[in-house]
Design an enzyme around this catalytic site. Structure first.
Site, short mmCIF file in Angstrom:
data_model
loop_
_atom_site.label_atom_id
_atom_site.label_comp_id
_atom_site.label_asym_id
_atom_site.label_seq_id
_atom_site.Cartn_x
_atom_site.Cartn_y
_atom_site.Cartn_z
N THR A 131 0.80 -1.22 0.00
CA THR A 131 0.00 0.00 0.00
C THR A 131 0.83 1.26 0.00
O THR A 131 2.05 1.22 0.15
CB THR A 131 -0.90 -0.01 1.26
OG1 THR A 131 -1.75 1.11 1.25
CG2 THR A 131 -0.05 0.05 2.51
N SER A 132 0.15 2.38 -0.16
CA SER A 132 0.72 3.71 0.04
C SER A 132 -0.24 4.49 0.94
O SER A 132 -1.40 4.70 0.57
CB SER A 132 0.90 4.45 -1.29
OG SER A 132 1.77 3.76 -2.14
#
Length: 252
Positions: free
Chosen positions: A24-25
């Site tokens: 993820t970010s």
């Protein structure tokens, strides 16, 4: 569809059976009067995209949210436990819990179970004592208060951009643009991370948390800014013919 057929041997060996990885970010940024949090929406199982519209912004209490990275199962379980304890705390004390209390609960759980959990958490919110605040709990269970924090597999691509672009004292609109930046000429931190990180992608979900409440923002994937993604540079036609005549192998 059998997702294992799309995974490499290395991917399958790294994940436990049935485990979903929240590659993820995520990020959170403090401003005068509140915080802005944001995340992409891609959930992966190795090289297989299990969900492209995941909501990684988890409501913990009235004006407290967390961004989750790591194992989806681990982070969901920890967030549920913290939500339960904060609800009891609010009932017993008769007031809203502070963001620091929420972050401390996350830190205690993550540190006590650091050998069993894969969980990187960013806790952000507004309370009457501190105003807007951001706390980073990386893998291992540390606890750090920062004006901005980024996490997840995509964060490694944008640390330099965030260092160069962040300014203290930004307004609410400037902070929102720092995170998503759809209309401004400069790029967005999350979109930059999503363009480079194979485990990040989909859409951008954001929350603006202030004393007045929580405002949800959503940026669909087709409205994200685009960047240069590289291209293969081949030798000129004459040089290519010369290499072929000499028996050189060209990869195109």
């Amino acid at each position: 569809m059998d997702y294992k057929s799309t995974m490499t041997h290395a991917d399958a060996a790294r994940l436990k059976k049935g485990e979903v990885n929240l590659g993820t970010s995520i990020m959170a940024v403090q401003f005068d009067g509140g915080v802005v949090i944001g995340a992409d929406s891609r959930t992966t199982m190795g090289s297989y995209i299990a969900n492209r519209v995941t909501d990684k912004l988890t409501h913990i209490h009235d004006r407290i949210y967390c961004c989750r990275s790591g194992s989806a199962a681990d982070t969901q379980a920890v967030a549920d436990i913290v939500t339960y304890h904060l609800s009891l705390h609010a009932i017993q004390s008769g007031e809203r819990p502070s963001t620091h209390v929420a972050a401390s609960l996350f830190q205690e759980l993550c540190y006590a179970n650091k050998d069993a959990l894969s969980a990187g958490i960013i806790v952000a919110g507004w309370d009457k004592r501190e105003g807007g605040s951001v706390y980073n709990i990386p893998l291992g269970g540390g606890l750090f208060r920062q004006p901005w924090a980024i996490g997840g597999s995509g964060s490694t691509y944008v640390y330099g951009y965030c260092d160069a672009t962040y300014r203290e004292g930004m307004s609410k609109d400037e902070t929102v643009n720092f995170v998503r930046n759809i209309d401004a000429p400069s790029p967005t931190a999350l979109a930059l991370a999503m363009s480079r990180d194979g485990s990040s992608g989909g859409t951008i979900r954001m929350c603006v948390i202030t004393e007045d409440g929580v405002q949800r923002l959503f940026v669909p994937g087709n409205e994200l800014p685009t960047f240069w993604e590289g291209k293969e540079i081949l030798p000129p036609p004459g040089q290519a013919a010369a290499l072929q005549s000499q028996g050189e192998v060209m990869v195109q």
